[in-house]
Design an enzyme around this catalytic site. Structure first.
Site, PDB file in Angstrom:
ATOM      1  N   HIS A 111       4.998  -1.400   7.670  1.00 17.24           N
ATOM      2  CA  HIS A 111       6.257  -2.108   7.386  1.00 17.24           C
ATOM      3  C   HIS A 111       7.433  -1.402   8.048  1.00 17.24           C
ATOM      4  CE1 HIS A 111       4.228  -3.481   3.426  1.00 17.24           C
ATOM      5  NE2 HIS A 111       4.275  -4.528   4.229  1.00 17.24           N
ATOM      6  N   LYS A 164       3.347 -13.039  -9.654  1.00 18.46           N
ATOM      7  CA  LYS A 164       2.519 -12.017  -9.017  1.00 18.46           C
ATOM      8  C   LYS A 164       2.572 -10.729  -9.835  1.00 18.46           C
ATOM      9  CE  LYS A 164       1.698 -10.057  -4.457  1.00 18.46           C
ATOM     10  NZ  LYS A 164       2.149  -9.981  -3.086  1.00 18.46           N
ATOM     11  N   ARG A 217      -1.108  -7.986  12.112  1.00 16.93           N
ATOM     12  CA  ARG A 217      -2.072  -6.914  12.357  1.00 16.93           C
ATOM     13  C   ARG A 217      -3.294  -7.429  13.088  1.00 16.93           C
ATOM     14  NH1 ARG A 217      -1.599  -5.676   6.216  1.00 16.93           N
ATOM     15  NH2 ARG A 217      -2.487  -7.720   6.394  1.00 16.93           N
ATOM     16  N   SER A 239      -0.812  -3.131   2.281  1.00 12.33           N
ATOM     17  CA  SER A 239      -0.481  -2.678   0.925  1.00 12.33           C
ATOM     18  C   SER A 239      -1.689  -2.776   0.005  1.00 12.33           C
ATOM     19  CB  SER A 239       0.674  -3.500   0.353  1.00 12.33           C
ATOM     20  OG  SER A 239       1.853  -3.276   1.084  1.00 12.33           O
TER      21      SER A 239
END
Length: 160
Positions: free
Chosen positions: A18, A42, A91, A129
């Site tokens: 990040h 979440k 990614r 993460s």
């Protein structure tokens, strides 16, 4: 005219990937707003206050950066803040499929916004993460994948 971009995400936790995307995007825009998403549906490992503190400490002294939180759709937040671009890091191919679908919906909702995809640097292409949290839960060192403040917080939180 000021070129403003929003880099949205949950950043739970903030990773070196990040930070890399953020640093690189700051050279492309006059102002970058890192928008930390508040999503009540979440389950986060870190509170919004903790995530804000991680970003504040890691980016201390960065001149064209603003740190904020938001709820709701990213496009609505971008409009509210006067941003014309959304920054997203990629990614792998699996990221592209997901991010491309979101960017198409965002374009329908807000045709004036552009999504800017930045490829992750090689050393962060495997860092997420989710993976960081899973490795840390099993007592393994993640200090190469996250800023020091995050590494310490993960050890403290997950050792309880």
């Amino acid at each position: 005219m000021t070129r403003i971009a929003v880099y949205p995400g949950s950043f739970d936790p903030l990773t070196n990937g990040h930070v890399d995307i953020l640093q690189r995007s700051m050279g492309l825009f006059d102002k970058v707003i890192i928008g930390i998403a508040v999503n009540s549906s979440k389950n986060f490992l870190f509170s919004i206050e903790e995530r804000l503190e991680f970003v504040r400490e890691v980016t201390e002294g960065w001149s064209n950066l603003e740190i904020d939180t938001f709820e709701g759709l990213t496009v609505d937040y971008c409009r509210k803040r006067g941003a014309k671009s959304i920054i997203r890091g990629l990614r792998a191919v699996t990221d592209f499929d997901y991010e491309y679908a979101i960017s198409l919906m965002n374009k329908k909702l807000a045709p004036e916004l552009e999504t800017i995809f930045l490829m992750s640097s090689n050393e962060y292409s495997f860092v997420s993460s989710t993976i960081v949290k899973e490795v840390a839960r099993h007592g393994r060192d993640v200090s190469a994948q996250v800023p020091d403040i995050v590494s310490k917080a993960l050890l403290k939180k997950l050792s309880k």
